[in-house]
Write a protein that holds these residues in place. Sequence first.
Motif, short mmCIF file in Angstrom:
data_model
loop_
_atom_site.label_atom_id
_atom_site.label_comp_id
_atom_site.label_asym_id
_atom_site.label_seq_id
_atom_site.Cartn_x
_atom_site.Cartn_y
_atom_site.Cartn_z
N THR A 225 58.74 4.80 41.57
CA THR A 225 58.01 5.42 40.79
C THR A 225 58.46 6.83 41.00
OG1 THR A 225 56.23 4.02 41.19
CG2 THR A 225 55.64 6.25 40.47
N VAL A 226 58.75 7.80 39.96
CA VAL A 226 59.28 9.26 40.02
C VAL A 226 58.06 9.99 40.29
CG1 VAL A 226 60.27 10.65 38.73
CG2 VAL A 226 61.25 8.60 38.39
N ARG A 227 58.24 10.92 41.24
CA ARG A 227 57.03 11.90 41.66
C ARG A 227 57.49 13.33 41.58
NH1 ARG A 227 56.49 6.99 45.10
NH2 ARG A 227 54.32 6.16 44.65
N SER A 228 58.60 13.59 40.77
CA SER A 228 58.98 15.10 40.59
C SER A 228 59.82 15.03 39.40
CB SER A 228 59.56 15.64 41.88
OG SER A 228 60.77 15.33 42.12
N ALA A 229 59.90 16.61 39.01
CA ALA A 229 61.09 16.60 38.01
C ALA A 229 62.36 16.55 38.46
CB ALA A 229 60.73 18.14 37.33
N ALA A 230 62.65 16.99 39.78
CA ALA A 230 63.98 16.73 40.08
C ALA A 230 64.34 15.32 40.44
CB ALA A 230 64.11 17.67 41.38
N GLN A 231 63.31 14.55 41.00
CA GLN A 231 63.86 12.97 41.10
C GLN A 231 64.03 12.41 39.70
OE1 GLN A 231 60.66 10.73 42.76
NE2 GLN A 231 61.92 9.68 43.98
N GLU A 232 63.30 12.86 38.72
CA GLU A 232 63.44 12.35 37.43
C GLU A 232 64.52 12.68 36.93
OE1 GLU A 232 61.83 13.12 32.70
OE2 GLU A 232 60.50 13.92 34.31
N ALA A 233 65.29 13.88 37.12
CA ALA A 233 66.45 14.18 36.61
C ALA A 233 67.73 13.35 37.37
CB ALA A 233 66.85 15.63 36.70
N GLN A 234 67.54 13.13 38.37
CA GLN A 234 68.42 12.42 39.31
C GLN A 234 68.17 10.68 38.87
OE1 GLN A 234 70.40 13.31 41.63
NE2 GLN A 234 71.38 11.35 42.26
N THR A 243 58.89 5.46 35.15
CA THR A 243 57.43 5.64 35.49
C THR A 243 57.25 6.49 36.46
OG1 THR A 243 57.79 3.07 34.92
CG2 THR A 243 55.67 3.85 35.88
N PHE A 244 56.22 7.39 36.15
CA PHE A 244 55.93 8.70 36.84
C PHE A 244 54.50 8.90 37.32
CE2 PHE A 244 54.59 9.89 32.64
CZ PHE A 244 53.94 10.73 32.68
N GLU A 245 54.41 9.61 38.35
CA GLU A 245 53.01 10.06 38.64
C GLU A 245 53.13 11.22 39.35
OE1 GLU A 245 51.25 6.88 41.08
OE2 GLU A 245 52.50 7.35 42.75
N HIS A 246 51.83 12.07 39.70
CA HIS A 246 51.81 13.16 40.28
C HIS A 246 52.33 14.46 39.91
CE1 HIS A 246 49.87 10.58 42.95
NE2 HIS A 246 50.70 10.06 43.80
N TYR A 247 52.93 14.17 38.73
CA TYR A 247 53.60 15.39 37.99
C TYR A 247 53.50 15.23 36.51
CZ TYR A 247 57.99 13.50 36.89
OH TYR A 247 59.40 12.78 36.34
N LEU A 248 53.97 16.05 35.64
CA LEU A 248 53.98 15.80 34.14
C LEU A 248 55.38 15.59 33.64
CD1 LEU A 248 51.09 18.06 32.92
CD2 LEU A 248 50.95 15.75 33.41
N ALA A 249 55.83 14.60 33.33
CA ALA A 249 57.14 14.17 32.94
C ALA A 249 57.17 14.87 31.42
CB ALA A 249 57.47 12.92 32.86
N ALA A 250 58.41 15.24 30.96
CA ALA A 250 58.74 15.91 29.75
C ALA A 250 58.42 14.71 28.68
CB ALA A 250 60.07 16.45 29.90
N THR A 251 57.96 15.09 27.39
CA THR A 251 57.76 14.19 26.53
C THR A 251 58.70 14.71 25.29
OG1 THR A 251 55.76 15.29 25.49
CG2 THR A 251 55.29 13.55 27.01
N PRO A 252 58.96 13.64 24.48
CA PRO A 252 59.80 13.82 23.31
C PRO A 252 59.45 14.97 22.35
CG PRO A 252 59.22 11.64 23.00
CD PRO A 252 58.72 12.39 24.30
N ALA A 253 60.21 15.80 21.91
CA ALA A 253 59.53 16.79 20.96
C ALA A 253 59.02 16.18 19.61
CB ALA A 253 60.94 17.88 20.55
#
Length: 253
Positions: A225-234, A243-253
């Motif tokens: 489970t991804v919990r930060s933008a930095a972790q998402e990028a990795q 799959t994410f929580e505790h922050y707002l992931a980027a959504t498609p434009a």
Amino acid sequence: MMLPRGFYNRPLAHRALHDVSDGRPENSRAAIRAAIAAGYGIEIDVQLSADGTAMVFHDYGLERLTGKTGAVRLRPAAELAQVQLLGGDEGIPDLEEVLDIVAGQVPLVIELKDQDGAMGTDLGPLEHAVAGAIKGYEGPLALMSFNPHAVAMMATLAPDVPRGIVTSAYDPADWPLPAAVCDRLRDIPDFDRVGACFISHEVHDLSRPRVAQLKDQGAMICCWTVRSAAQEAQARRIADNITFEHYLAATPA
């Protein structure tokens, strides 16, 4: 079988877009509606009630999320509906109600929690309950479980719904399972047998060679489970989606 494109380009809100500070507990109606409003896909969990209803709830026991005691599967659905989720003002929803809320607006992934206790074959009631609830659902939908036997059963009960396996490093220190079971599941040996088209793999273990092998074979790779933008990028260096929580992931434009 392939997943619809939305499962690739819409981040999945883990247990829906939950935040108890804003009155949105895990797997709650409020969290589900918030995820839809934000344009995210949704991941939810299901457990079985005493009377055979698929309830949208993560834990086996009621304690952490409701403050009540005992197992979910020891109470009937009508009683569970009155058990208030901590941090919110609503009871535990059943799967049919959640499907009515989502109504195909965003991609939805349903995780069937292992009912065997050791990732074995003592299964059936939850799988049948889920199959009954999703029959006729129109909208992007996928099913998954840590237990490959549950995924195989869903291949029989709902063959037209894409399915995947939730996968992990299976460190025995983190799992109440025999070491031999961890050793087997770690290698994801059941992917082809159950007709899976994706995995949702533990984010800290994405570099595992088996994950790369499955991706090369055409499997969609999600992660938890991804919990930060930095972790998402990795994670996105390997994973097709998160799959994410505790922050707002980027959504498609």
